[in-house]
Design a protein around this motif. Structure first.
Motif, PDB file in Angstrom:
ATOM      1  N   TYR A  84       0.844  -1.190   0.000  1.00 35.04           N
ATOM      2  CA  TYR A  84       0.000   0.000   0.000  1.00 35.04           C
ATOM      3  C   TYR A  84       0.881   1.242   0.000  1.00 35.04           C
ATOM      4  CZ  TYR A  84       1.388   0.105   4.852  1.00 35.04           C
ATOM      5  OH  TYR A  84       2.141   0.134   6.002  1.00 35.04           O
ATOM      6  N   GLY A  85       0.243   2.388  -0.243  1.00 33.79           N
ATOM      7  CA  GLY A  85       0.933   3.676  -0.146  1.00 33.79           C
ATOM      8  C   GLY A  85       1.978   3.853  -1.231  1.00 33.79           C
ATOM      9  N   LYS A  86       2.990   4.633  -0.926  1.00 35.26           N
ATOM     10  CA  LYS A  86       4.072   4.915  -1.867  1.00 35.26           C
ATOM     11  C   LYS A  86       5.027   3.721  -1.872  1.00 35.26           C
ATOM     12  CE  LYS A  86       7.358   8.423  -3.220  1.00 35.26           C
ATOM     13  NZ  LYS A  86       7.031   8.992  -4.462  1.00 35.26           N
ATOM     14  N   VAL A  87       5.250   3.145  -3.059  1.00 34.74           N
ATOM     15  CA  VAL A  87       5.999   1.897  -3.202  1.00 34.74           C
ATOM     16  C   VAL A  87       7.349   2.159  -3.869  1.00 34.74           C
ATOM     17  CG1 VAL A  87       5.992  -0.400  -4.279  1.00 34.74           C
ATOM     18  CG2 VAL A  87       3.861   0.584  -3.396  1.00 34.74           C
ATOM     19  N   ALA A  88       8.421   1.621  -3.291  1.00 34.05           N
ATOM     20  CA  ALA A  88       9.757   1.691  -3.876  1.00 34.05           C
ATOM     21  C   ALA A  88      10.031   0.386  -4.614  1.00 34.05           C
ATOM     22  CB  ALA A  88      10.798   1.895  -2.775  1.00 34.05           C
ATOM     23  N   ILE A  89      10.426   0.492  -5.878  1.00 34.31           N
ATOM     24  CA  ILE A  89      10.819  -0.668  -6.668  1.00 34.31           C
ATOM     25  C   ILE A  89      12.330  -0.601  -6.810  1.00 34.31           C
ATOM     26  CG2 ILE A  89      10.606  -1.885  -8.859  1.00 34.31           C
ATOM     27  CD1 ILE A  89       7.925  -0.394  -9.265  1.00 34.31           C
ATOM     28  N   LYS A  90      13.037  -1.439  -6.064  1.00 33.40           N
ATOM     29  CA  LYS A  90      14.506  -1.408  -6.062  1.00 33.40           C
ATOM     30  C   LYS A  90      15.038  -2.199  -7.239  1.00 33.40           C
ATOM     31  CE  LYS A  90      18.839  -1.177  -4.822  1.00 33.40           C
ATOM     32  NZ  LYS A  90      19.503  -1.210  -6.124  1.00 33.40           N
ATOM     33  N   LEU A  91      15.808  -1.521  -8.074  1.00 29.96           N
ATOM     34  CA  LEU A  91      16.430  -2.146  -9.235  1.00 29.96           C
ATOM     35  C   LEU A  91      17.898  -1.781  -9.299  1.00 29.96           C
ATOM     36  CD1 LEU A  91      13.866  -1.330 -12.059  1.00 29.96           C
ATOM     37  CD2 LEU A  91      14.136  -3.484 -10.850  1.00 29.96           C
ATOM     38  N   HIS A  92      18.643  -2.612  -9.975  1.00 27.54           N
ATOM     39  CA  HIS A  92      20.023  -2.283 -10.340  1.00 27.54           C
ATOM     40  C   HIS A  92      19.932  -1.542 -11.661  1.00 27.54           C
ATOM     41  CE1 HIS A  92      24.261  -2.593 -11.161  1.00 27.54           C
ATOM     42  NE2 HIS A  92      24.008  -3.256 -12.269  1.00 27.54           N
ATOM     43  N   THR A  93      20.200  -0.241 -11.647  1.00 27.98           N
ATOM     44  CA  THR A  93      20.090   0.556 -12.869  1.00 27.98           C
ATOM     45  C   THR A  93      21.369   0.512 -13.693  1.00 27.98           C
ATOM     46  OG1 THR A  93      20.667   2.552 -11.632  1.00 27.98           O
ATOM     47  CG2 THR A  93      18.312   2.082 -11.927  1.00 27.98           C
ATOM     48  N   PRO A 115       0.588   1.245  -8.691  1.00 26.17           N
ATOM     49  CA  PRO A 115       0.242   2.646  -8.460  1.00 26.17           C
ATOM     50  C   PRO A 115       1.167   3.299  -7.431  1.00 26.17           C
ATOM     51  CG  PRO A 115      -1.664   1.198  -8.155  1.00 26.17           C
ATOM     52  CD  PRO A 115      -0.467   0.329  -8.320  1.00 26.17           C
ATOM     53  N   ASN A 116       1.418   4.582  -7.621  1.00 28.82           N
ATOM     54  CA  ASN A 116       2.192   5.378  -6.665  1.00 28.82           C
ATOM     55  C   ASN A 116       3.565   4.753  -6.384  1.00 28.82           C
ATOM     56  OD1 ASN A 116       2.579   7.636  -5.057  1.00 28.82           O
ATOM     57  ND2 ASN A 116       1.566   6.741  -3.288  1.00 28.82           N
ATOM     58  N   SER A 117       4.254   4.332  -7.450  1.00 29.65           N
ATOM     59  CA  SER A 117       5.549   3.678  -7.274  1.00 29.65           C
ATOM     60  C   SER A 117       6.673   4.505  -7.893  1.00 29.65           C
ATOM     61  CB  SER A 117       5.535   2.287  -7.912  1.00 29.65           C
ATOM     62  OG  SER A 117       5.366   2.374  -9.313  1.00 29.65           O
ATOM     63  N   SER A 118       7.865   4.253  -7.412  1.00 24.79           N
ATOM     64  CA  SER A 118       9.073   4.878  -7.943  1.00 24.79           C
ATOM     65  C   SER A 118      10.159   3.821  -8.057  1.00 24.79           C
ATOM     66  CB  SER A 118       9.592   5.972  -7.008  1.00 24.79           C
ATOM     67  OG  SER A 118       8.680   7.037  -6.920  1.00 24.79           O
ATOM     68  N   SER A 173      22.254   1.623   8.922  1.00 27.49           N
ATOM     69  CA  SER A 173      22.287   2.853   8.154  1.00 27.49           C
ATOM     70  C   SER A 173      21.744   2.586   6.761  1.00 27.49           C
ATOM     71  CB  SER A 173      23.727   3.370   8.055  1.00 27.49           C
ATOM     72  OG  SER A 173      23.761   4.550   7.274  1.00 27.49           O
ATOM     73  N   MET A 174      20.814   3.435   6.322  1.00 26.09           N
ATOM     74  CA  MET A 174      20.204   3.293   5.002  1.00 26.09           C
ATOM     75  C   MET A 174      20.143   4.662   4.339  1.00 26.09           C
ATOM     76  SD  MET A 174      17.110   0.689   5.858  1.00 26.09           S
ATOM     77  CE  MET A 174      16.940   0.134   4.174  1.00 26.09           C
ATOM     78  N   GLY A 175      19.872   4.663   3.031  1.00 23.78           N
ATOM     79  CA  GLY A 175      19.669   5.921   2.325  1.00 23.78           C
ATOM     80  C   GLY A 175      18.486   6.650   2.941  1.00 23.78           C
ATOM     81  N   LYS A 176      18.651   7.934   3.210  1.00 20.98           N
ATOM     82  CA  LYS A 176      17.647   8.725   3.920  1.00 20.98           C
ATOM     83  C   LYS A 176      16.265   8.706   3.265  1.00 20.98           C
ATOM     84  CE  LYS A 176      17.197  13.310   5.949  1.00 20.98           C
ATOM     85  NZ  LYS A 176      17.846  14.614   6.057  1.00 20.98           N
ATOM     86  N   ASN A 177      16.198   8.582   1.946  1.00 19.61           N
ATOM     87  CA  ASN A 177      14.918   8.629   1.258  1.00 19.61           C
ATOM     88  C   ASN A 177      14.022   7.424   1.526  1.00 19.61           C
ATOM     89  OD1 ASN A 177      15.907  11.015   0.299  1.00 19.61           O
ATOM     90  ND2 ASN A 177      16.016  10.393  -1.832  1.00 19.61           N
ATOM     91  N   ILE A 178      14.547   6.397   2.200  1.00 21.81           N
ATOM     92  CA  ILE A 178      13.727   5.226   2.528  1.00 21.81           C
ATOM     93  C   ILE A 178      12.503   5.621   3.343  1.00 21.81           C
ATOM     94  CG2 ILE A 178      14.976   4.608   4.662  1.00 21.81           C
ATOM     95  CD1 ILE A 178      13.698   2.051   2.121  1.00 21.81           C
ATOM     96  N   ILE A 179      12.623   6.694   4.118  1.00 21.71           N
ATOM     97  CA  ILE A 179      11.495   7.108   4.962  1.00 21.71           C
ATOM     98  C   ILE A 179      10.365   7.732   4.160  1.00 21.71           C
ATOM     99  CG2 ILE A 179      12.937   7.364   7.021  1.00 21.71           C
ATOM    100  CD1 ILE A 179      12.865  10.413   6.554  1.00 21.71           C
ATOM    101  N   ASN A 180      10.565   7.969   2.877  1.00 24.96           N
ATOM    102  CA  ASN A 180       9.520   8.521   2.005  1.00 24.96           C
ATOM    103  C   ASN A 180       8.597   7.457   1.435  1.00 24.96           C
ATOM    104  OD1 ASN A 180      10.708  11.050   2.383  1.00 24.96           O
ATOM    105  ND2 ASN A 180      11.992  10.819   0.571  1.00 24.96           N
ATOM    106  N   TYR A 181       8.837   6.194   1.784  1.00 26.28           N
ATOM    107  CA  TYR A 181       8.071   5.076   1.220  1.00 26.28           C
ATOM    108  C   TYR A 181       7.374   4.290   2.321  1.00 26.28           C
ATOM    109  CZ  TYR A 181      10.613   6.287  -2.940  1.00 26.28           C
ATOM    110  OH  TYR A 181      11.113   6.986  -3.998  1.00 26.28           O
ATOM    111  N   ASP A 182       6.226   3.703   1.917  1.00 22.92           N
ATOM    112  CA  ASP A 182       5.478   2.880   2.852  1.00 22.92           C
ATOM    113  C   ASP A 182       5.921   1.435   2.796  1.00 22.92           C
ATOM    114  OD1 ASP A 182       3.683   4.956   3.806  1.00 22.92           O
ATOM    115  OD2 ASP A 182       2.902   4.930   1.771  1.00 22.92           O
TER     116      ASP A 182
END
Length: 182
Positions: A84-93, A115-118, A173-182
């Protein structure tokens, strides 16, 4: 003991990440599709402490030999009830022009189903094309990741998060932007 290749290591790491995301969700009718092999209660890498026999968590692992958008969507449909909510799709770019990059059209088709993914990635700790946010953003352009924004999780620094029921590490320790995702 059989040697493991770097490619196999990253495949195992990817399956492990999917297993962590999948958690203990039930198997849906889609799982009965013959292109999907279901392995239940596989241990998550690092979750079992062999040296002292402590029990770790387990997760269901979903695997497909077919690396294409339709198979990714089928796997996602097995686990999406709890997402649910904002979803992070972790990929090796990938490194610039690197050989180990998922086809962008496949990723684009997959992402449209969530929906609502990055798409998210992190800078590397080793020297290369992605060891700074500026170089990473240029590499994203070179590799064709222009159909969507890619959130570089540690672009704004890191954050220490507590580890529940920890044994060795009370925080990670993680990348700070992790807190922007549900």
């Amino acid at each position: 003991m059989a040697e493991i290749t770097r490619r196999d290591f990253f495949k195992i790491a990817g399956v492990t990440a999917a297993a962590v995301a999948a958690g203990n969700f039930g198997i849906s009718e889609a799982a009965k599709n013959k292109s999907l092999k279901i392995t239940t209660q596989a241990p998550v890498v690092g979750s079992k402490l062999v040296e002292n026999g402590a029990k770790g968590s387990t997760a269901k692992v979903y695997f497909t030999k077919n690396i294409n958008a339709d198979s990714l969507i089928k796997l996602y449909n097995l686990i999406n009830d709890e997402i649910y909510g904002k979803v992070a799709i972790k990929l090796h770019t990938g490194e610039a022009h690197g050989p180990n990059i998922l086809p962008r059209d496949m990723v684009q088709k997959f992402q449209t189903q969530i929906p609502n993914s990055s798409i998210v990635d992190t800078n590397t700790m080793y020297p290369g094309d992605r060891d700074s946010t500026e170089k990473h953003r240029e590499t994203l352009k070179i590799n064709g990741w222009t159909f969507c924004d890619v959130d570089i999780m540690d672009a704004d620094g890191g954050i220490s998060l507590p580890v529940r029921n920890y044994i060795h590490l009370p925080e990670v320790s993680m990348g700070k932007n992790i807190i922007n995702y549900d």
